[in-house]
Design an enzyme around this catalytic site. Structure first.
Site, PDB file in Angstrom:
ATOM      1  N   ASP A  92       0.855  -1.179   0.000  1.00  0.00           N
ATOM      2  CA  ASP A  92       0.000   0.000   0.000  1.00  0.00           C
ATOM      3  C   ASP A  92       0.899   1.240   0.000  1.00  0.00           C
ATOM      4  O   ASP A  92       1.887   1.295   0.744  1.00  0.00           O
ATOM      5  CB  ASP A  92      -0.889  -0.019   1.247  1.00  0.00           C
ATOM      6  CG  ASP A  92      -1.871   1.131   1.264  1.00  0.00           C
ATOM      7  OD1 ASP A  92      -2.958   0.981   0.701  1.00  0.00           O
ATOM      8  OD2 ASP A  92      -1.539   2.183   1.845  1.00  0.00           O
ATOM      9  N   GLU A 135      -4.968   2.197  -4.094  1.00  0.00           N
ATOM     10  CA  GLU A 135      -3.506   2.190  -4.194  1.00  0.00           C
ATOM     11  C   GLU A 135      -2.891   0.890  -3.699  1.00  0.00           C
ATOM     12  O   GLU A 135      -1.674   0.812  -3.525  1.00  0.00           O
ATOM     13  CB  GLU A 135      -2.915   3.375  -3.418  1.00  0.00           C
ATOM     14  CG  GLU A 135      -3.035   3.294  -1.913  1.00  0.00           C
ATOM     15  CD  GLU A 135      -4.363   3.817  -1.373  1.00  0.00           C
ATOM     16  OE1 GLU A 135      -4.412   4.135  -0.177  1.00  0.00           O
ATOM     17  OE2 GLU A 135      -5.333   3.911  -2.139  1.00  0.00           O
TER      18      GLU A 135
END
Length: 238
Positions: A92, A135
């Protein structure tokens, strides 16, 4: 010579051509046969293109979540059948929302593309990387135990930290970004299926976020984690 054009989306994308030294080798029936074959090939190419559009994320060039979910279950079944280990990496981008809010989504997209290219550059041909959502990026590493996954994740983390990206400001600003990564291995993690394995990798990722970001954390199925992590560090030279 007989020719069969390959039509895709109303345009000619190629031609099938058959030649012979005999000027009268091909008659009208051969031409019709070749044109029919060309239609079938064009349809197969178009279906393959549509499949790629459905399975590949347009922004990052990574696979989509749906493809990842199918692949990880296949890998679990392969592991059960042949006794081979594999690992999953969850990553992430750190503080991505702040980056988007500060510099805009176009810059955020630029960051995601750059990070995805870093991931692809580190992968082997048998590995699978997907945009899991937002993301988050996930990577399946077949025939890879914890030490190999840890080494790869560290290389990815370091390469991301070395990225230098520019904003759309005048003059442009230079940005640095980092990512946190979590790893879980099968069957070592004792996950019951692919979904459970991802959940355990995500727990390791959460720990990486909570303990400072820009780091790799591992999911351990017992209390021997810290001692084994020291062994991994020695094995990978960290």
């Amino acid at each position: 010579m007989a020719r069969g054009p390959l039509f895709m989306y109303g345009e000619t994308e190629g031609v099938i051509a058959v030649q012979s030294t005999d000027a009268s080798a091909f008659g009208p029936e051969h031409q019709r046969l070749l044109e029919g074959l060309a239609l079938q090939i064009a349809a197969a190419l178009q279906n393959a293109h549509l499949y790629e559009l459905a399975m590949v994320d347009g922004l990052t060039g990574l696979y989509v979540r749906r493809y990842f979910d199918a692949r990880i279950e296949e890998e679990v079944e392969r592991s059960k059948r042949y006794g081979s280990a594999f690992s999953v990496v969850m990553m992430d981008v750190d503080d991505f929302k702040v980056l988007n809010d500060t510099y805009g989504h176009l810059v955020g997209d630029r960051v995601l593309r750059a990070i995805s290219n870093v991931v692809k550059a580190q992968m082997r041909g048998v590995d699978t990387a997907a945009r899991y959502g937002g993301e988050e990026i996930t990577v399946i590493l077949p025939r890879t135990e914890m030490v190999g996954a840890y080494s790869l994740a560290e290389r990815i983390r370091e390469a991301i930290a070395e990225l230098r990206l520019t904003t759309d400001d005048e003059p442009p600003k230079v940005l640095t970004v980092t990512a946190s990564l979590g790893i879980a291995a099968y069957p070592e993690s004792k996950a019951v299926d692919g979904t459970d394995l991802v959940r355990r990798a995500d727990r390791a990722l959460y720990r990486a976020k909570k303990t400072g970001k820009n780091r790799v954390e591992l999911f351990w199925s017992d209390e021997s984690g810290p001692a084994r992590l020291a062994t991994l560090d020695e094995a990978t030279g960290e």
